[in-house]
Design an enzyme around this catalytic site. Structure first.
Site: not given
Length: 549
Positions: A68, A383, A511, A513, A520
């Site tokens: 990607s 997203e 949250r 990782s 994070r």
């Protein structure tokens, strides 16, 4: 698993020894890493894909060689299930186990145990099929051969090399094949072309775009630019698209180009920012064309800075258009839902809720958003990085097709139904697809009569700040399913709420990782100064509750 099968796997496995100290984990992106270290991994995922096909009664499985938006020296491998969606999460632990098996003997032992547990029939005439694809990375062809060897080492299974593809093309083709539809790359292009032209034909006569029809595309020096040129050249000659960063000009894949770079840095990619680019509608794909963002340079004095229209803005445009069609039908029976992550800008969430839409939050990661979106008749997810799509339930599409039969051709209701059916065919429902997403954006802008600047005015993003805090143990943080609130450590959410109240339109969450001992922090507020201050305050709370490493 008989002795012949065991011997076949052992012999093939000797060709691809596991590099020392290599430890891999299968996630949303599959396996990724330095391409030179992935031969054993790709070979073993070939075996897994063959077993998956046997387990699912000979349905075709997809296997894609890509990394990607990673640098060109990396590569990776991901599996597509028969639905075109990502590999079932239930099989991910097995993927981890066999990828990290220390010897061919351990590999065979793990495979034997798994076959027994999953009750996979082998050696009795069963057949399996795996379609292989790769992006344009130099390492792709050799890695594909390793995957081919893995598939072929399983009795009764065949690997079919589909050549150079975008990741979304591979997912679309696998989905089409297992649904009994035409499933070549040409069929993909023809499906997109027919539905795009249908939507263009349904544009109201009184609408005309207030901007230049020209679109300039950053192909990330990857496969997406190449395929976009092929689509325009062979199927959509009237689409005015100039593709830059095709990879032919000597540019490097994902280096200073591509959707990931543009979205994170908020500057023009290489090859852009010319005087003639000011005010022009621009878009950017990532390396394997499953992410899409738009941008424009507002003035010559902007330098390399851009106005970014990210996944949140694309989602908002799609939601607005679909809601407009549903309002024309005025049934009130359908469930239209929008799925975001906690990282979605609060201004976008407020805008979507202002439209009267059902907005829900899912855990970070495309697979979680996709799963949640499938709960609606029409579910839209994106997203901020530009990865997302629209899901239509099969029952709802069937209902639309039946409804159209009783409507007068050319009526507002007939046209609204026709647009929704065309969108369901244009958008790639298997996975986020930059090419199909771009076509849908383009036709909606024409339908609305909007310039990219007008689109950008839907809402103004709130300034945000992200902070990474290293901690001794990230598992001490437990969040709600949508990751918007912390359940543990006890008391930390109340402390975060106390900081949020100090700022106008403040919002913050933490949250853990998924891969490293890091927590994070995300914060936003009405000014950048306040967003920075809130982010720093929450980071300090994390340190005081968890300690710092």
């Amino acid at each position: 698993m008989d002795e012949t099968q065991i011997a076949s796997i052992l012999k093939s496995s000797d060709l691809f020894p596991l590099p020392q100290s290599l430890k891999l984990s299968y996630g949303t992106a599959g396996f990724r890493g330095d391409a030179t270290l992935l031969y054993s991994t790709v070979f073993r995922v070939g075996i897994l894909s063959a077993l998956r096909s046997l387990k699912l009664k000979s349905q075709t499985i997809g296997l894609m060689i890509t990394a990607s938006h990673n640098k060109v020296s990396d590569n990776g491998i991901k599996v597509a299930d028969p639905s075109g969606e990502m590999l079932s999460q239930e099989w991910e632990p097995f993927a981890d186990q066999i990828a990290n098996a220390s010897s061919p003997q351990e590999l065979v032992s793990l495979i034997r145990e798994f076959i027994e547990r999953e009750e996979i029939s082998m050696g009795g005439g069963e057949e399996g099929e795996v379609w292989l694809g790769r992006d344009t990375r130099p390492s792709g062809e050799a890695l594909l051969r390793a995957a081919e060897t893995g598939v072929s080492s399983v009795s009764g299974c065949v690997a079919v090399d589909k050549g150079v593809l975008t990741t979304p093309q591979q997912h679309w083709m696998v989905r089409a094949k297992n649904r009994g539809f035409k499933s070549t790359e040409e069929d993909y292009f023809e499906s997109l072309t027919a539905s795009f032209k249908c939507l263009v034909d349904l544009i109201p006569f009184n609408k005309s775009s207030s901007s230049s029809s020209k679109l300039v595309l950053d192909g990330a020096n990857g496969v997406g630019g190449e395929k976009m040129e092929e689509l325009v050249r062979g199927y959509l000659g009237n689409l005015d698209v100039e593709v830059r960063n095709t990879g032919r000009e000597g540019g490097v894949l994902n280096e200073g180009v591509g959707a990931d770079f543009v979205q994170k840095e908020k500057v023009v990619p290489l090859g852009f920012g010319l005087k003639d680019d000011v005010g022009v509608r621009c878009a950017s794909f990532d390396g394997d064309a499953d992410r899409l963002v738009y941008f424009y340079v507002s003035s010559e004095s902007s330098g390399d800075k851009i106005e970014l229209l990210d996944g949140d803005k694309i989602l908002s445009l799609f939601a607005l258009f679909i809601k407009e069609q549903l309002n024309i039908l005025d049934d009130g029976k359908e469930r239209l839902g929008v799925v975001q992550t906690a990282y979605a800008n609060g201004a976008s969430t407020d805008y979507l809720k202002g439209l009267g839409l059902d907005v829900v939050f899912a855990k970070t990661g495309v697979k979680h958003l996709h799963e949640k979106a499938a709960e609606f008749d029409i579910g839209i997810y994106f997203e901020a990085n530009g990865h997302g799509t629209i899901l239509f339930s099969q029952d709802f599409v069937s209902l639309l097709v039946d409804k159209r039969k009783g409507l007068s051709e050319g009526s507002d209701e007939y046209n609204a139904v026709s647009r929704l059916v065309a969108v369901s065919n244009l958008i790639n429902q298997a996975v986020g697809d930059a090419i199909s997403g771009l076509l849908l954006v383009e036709v909606i802008l024409q339908h609305m009569g909007w310039s990219v600047q007008r689109w950008n005015e839907l809402y103004k993003d709130l300034p945000s700040r992200q902070v990474k805090v290293e901690v001794p143990d990230r598992t001490a943080v437990v969040t709600t399913r949508g990751e918007t609130e912390a359940l543990k450590p006890l008391g930390i959410q109340e402390a975060i709420d106390g900081e949020i109240k100090k700022y106008q339109r403040g919002r913050a969450f933490i949250r853990p990782s998924g891969t490293e001992d890091v927590v994070r922090v995300y914060a936003e507020a009405t000014t950048q100064e306040d967003a920075d201050s809130l982010g720093d305050s929450v980071a300090q709370l994390v340190k005081s509750f968890l300690g710092s490493s």
